[in-house]
Scaffold this motif. Structure first.
Motif, PDB file in Angstrom:
ATOM      1  N   GLU A  25       0.835  -1.206   0.000  1.00  0.00           N
ATOM      2  CA  GLU A  25       0.000   0.000   0.000  1.00  0.00           C
ATOM      3  C   GLU A  25       0.869   1.255   0.000  1.00  0.00           C
ATOM      4  OE1 GLU A  25      -2.783   2.371   3.215  1.00  0.00           O
ATOM      5  OE2 GLU A  25      -2.837   0.158   3.235  1.00  0.00           O
ATOM      6  N   PRO A  26       0.909   1.996  -1.109  1.00  0.00           N
ATOM      7  CA  PRO A  26       1.711   3.232  -1.144  1.00  0.00           C
ATOM      8  C   PRO A  26       1.067   4.325  -0.296  1.00  0.00           C
ATOM      9  CG  PRO A  26       1.182   2.432  -3.361  1.00  0.00           C
ATOM     10  CD  PRO A  26       0.289   1.712  -2.402  1.00  0.00           C
ATOM     11  N   VAL A  27       1.890   5.042   0.467  1.00  0.00           N
ATOM     12  CA  VAL A  27       1.410   6.149   1.306  1.00  0.00           C
ATOM     13  C   VAL A  27       2.345   7.333   1.109  1.00  0.00           C
ATOM     14  CG1 VAL A  27       1.153   6.969   3.677  1.00  0.00           C
ATOM     15  CG2 VAL A  27       0.237   4.741   3.036  1.00  0.00           C
ATOM     16  N   LEU A  28       1.752   8.487   0.816  1.00  0.00           N
ATOM     17  CA  LEU A  28       2.526   9.718   0.656  1.00  0.00           C
ATOM     18  C   LEU A  28       2.725  10.368   2.019  1.00  0.00           C
ATOM     19  CD1 LEU A  28       3.868  11.721  -1.332  1.00  0.00           C
ATOM     20  CD2 LEU A  28       1.672  12.926  -1.418  1.00  0.00           C
ATOM     21  N   ALA A  29       3.969  10.506   2.423  1.00  0.00           N
ATOM     22  CA  ALA A  29       4.303  11.143   3.697  1.00  0.00           C
ATOM     23  C   ALA A  29       4.646  12.606   3.467  1.00  0.00           C
ATOM     24  CB  ALA A  29       5.488  10.419   4.339  1.00  0.00           C
ATOM     25  N   THR A  30       4.823  13.333   4.562  1.00  0.00           N
ATOM     26  CA  THR A  30       5.349  14.695   4.491  1.00  0.00           C
ATOM     27  C   THR A  30       6.750  14.683   5.103  1.00  0.00           C
ATOM     28  OG1 THR A  30       4.570  15.421   6.669  1.00  0.00           O
ATOM     29  CG2 THR A  30       2.998  15.561   4.832  1.00  0.00           C
ATOM     30  N   LEU A  31       7.409  15.811   5.082  1.00  0.00           N
ATOM     31  CA  LEU A  31       8.751  15.883   5.653  1.00  0.00           C
ATOM     32  C   LEU A  31       8.763  15.622   7.154  1.00  0.00           C
ATOM     33  CD1 LEU A  31      10.158  19.017   3.774  1.00  0.00           C
ATOM     34  CD2 LEU A  31      10.718  16.609   3.341  1.00  0.00           C
ATOM     35  N   THR A  32       7.633  15.847   7.813  1.00  0.00           N
ATOM     36  CA  THR A  32       7.580  15.709   9.272  1.00  0.00           C
ATOM     37  C   THR A  32       6.676  14.583   9.760  1.00  0.00           C
ATOM     38  OG1 THR A  32       5.786  17.331   9.395  1.00  0.00           O
ATOM     39  CG2 THR A  32       8.038  18.174   9.613  1.00  0.00           C
ATOM     40  N   ASP A  33       5.926  13.953   8.865  1.00  0.00           N
ATOM     41  CA  ASP A  33       4.905  12.995   9.298  1.00  0.00           C
ATOM     42  C   ASP A  33       4.849  11.805   8.342  1.00  0.00           C
ATOM     43  OD1 ASP A  33       2.701  11.645  10.237  1.00  0.00           O
ATOM     44  OD2 ASP A  33       1.352  13.364  10.188  1.00  0.00           O
ATOM     45  N   PRO A  34       5.034  10.562   8.855  1.00  0.00           N
ATOM     46  CA  PRO A  34       4.934   9.394   7.978  1.00  0.00           C
ATOM     47  C   PRO A  34       3.510   9.077   7.541  1.00  0.00           C
ATOM     48  CG  PRO A  34       5.279   8.706  10.249  1.00  0.00           C
ATOM     49  CD  PRO A  34       5.400  10.209  10.234  1.00  0.00           C
ATOM     50  N   ASN A  35       2.550   9.760   8.142  1.00  0.00           N
ATOM     51  CA  ASN A  35       1.149   9.619   7.732  1.00  0.00           C
ATOM     52  C   ASN A  35       0.635   8.198   7.947  1.00  0.00           C
ATOM     53  OD1 ASN A  35      -1.314  10.547   6.784  1.00  0.00           O
ATOM     54  ND2 ASN A  35      -0.778  10.330   4.619  1.00  0.00           N
TER      55      ASN A  35
END
Length: 251
Positions: free
Chosen positions: A145-155
């Motif tokens: 399952e691909p998940v887009l993270a941010t620079l500060t949060d793995p989401n």
């Protein structure tokens, strides 16, 4: 002042300038007092971003244009990533977060072992996630399952993963403490974090300095976010494999 003295002064200034250029980790000025855990410096390594965390300069991220390096045919011979998977002690129902998944090289090798679980392939680059989606269809593997993270949060949802795996990725996190705090929240009680990093203690490993880490530095940074070191396996040709655990506060 004689002409010879002027030349000597010029030579000395040039030597000082050269030393500054060759010592990129020297700060341009003293850090101002701050509660911020990160420090920005104006003079830094060409392979770094000028941001320091616990005395370590953070390396530049390898962009999606380096996808070919991750999928190179001789990677198994050079790094033996199959050995990483063999010591993870995975159970069929486990949920594994591949942090900094890139092309999903590790994700797609782990997924077949999780017959009742899945791999969450986390990356900050949409282009990498597009590659993962392509491979999902090509390899006919549905439990990645691909998940887009941010620079500060793995989401990642709270208490949703059994293991977080980072292969040659942690040293590039721009906000390592923030991301690790997000990972810890996502871990179930007694969940594990496995970090694989090129050995910074060995100057003969031909990887750029900022893309290597010493075990001492990694353990210091993981301790700072509350993870407990369990073991380091030096079964790989060039990398440490370090295992940490989230304390089970319910026990």
């Amino acid at each position: 002042m004689s002409h010879k003295q002027k030349l000597n002064i010029i030579v000395i200034l040039l030597v000082i300038l050269e030393c500054l250029l060759l010592a990129p980790t020297i700060a341009a000025h003293a850090a101002s007092p701050s509660t911020n855990v990160y420090e920005q410096r104006t003079i830094h390594n060409l392979n770094g971003i000028g941001k320091y965390y616990m005395g370590r300069e953070i390396a530049q991220v390898m962009g999606h244009t380096g996808a070919g390096w991750l999928e190179r045919p001789n990677r198994e011979a050079e790094e033996q990533p199959s050995k990483i998977i063999s010591v993870l002690n995975l159970k069929p129902h486990d949920v594994v977060a591949d942090i900094g998944a890139g092309t999903g090289y590790m994700s797609f090798r782990i997924a077949p072992l999780l017959t009742a679980g899945k791999v969450i392939a986390v990356d900050i680059q949409p282009e990498m996630l597009d590659i993962i989606e392509f491979f999902k269809k090509e390899k006919n593997i549905s439990n990645v399952e691909p998940v887009l993270a941010t620079l500060t949060d793995p989401n990642l949802p709270p208490a949703s993963i059994d293991l977080a795996l980072m292969v040659d990725a942690y040293h590039e996190l721009e906000y390592p403490q923030d991301v690790m705090q997000g990972i810890i929240k996502a871990l179930k009680p007694s969940g594990r974090v496995v970090l694989v990093e090129y050995r910074g203690e060995n100057p003969f490993i031909m990887i750029k300095r900022l893309h290597k880490m010493t075990q001492k530095q990694v353990r210091k940074e993981m301790q700072a976010v509350g993870l407990v070191w369990r073991e380091t396996k030096n079964l790989l040709p060039q990398q440490h494999l370090m295992v940490f655990e989230k304390p089970n506060t319910n026990s």
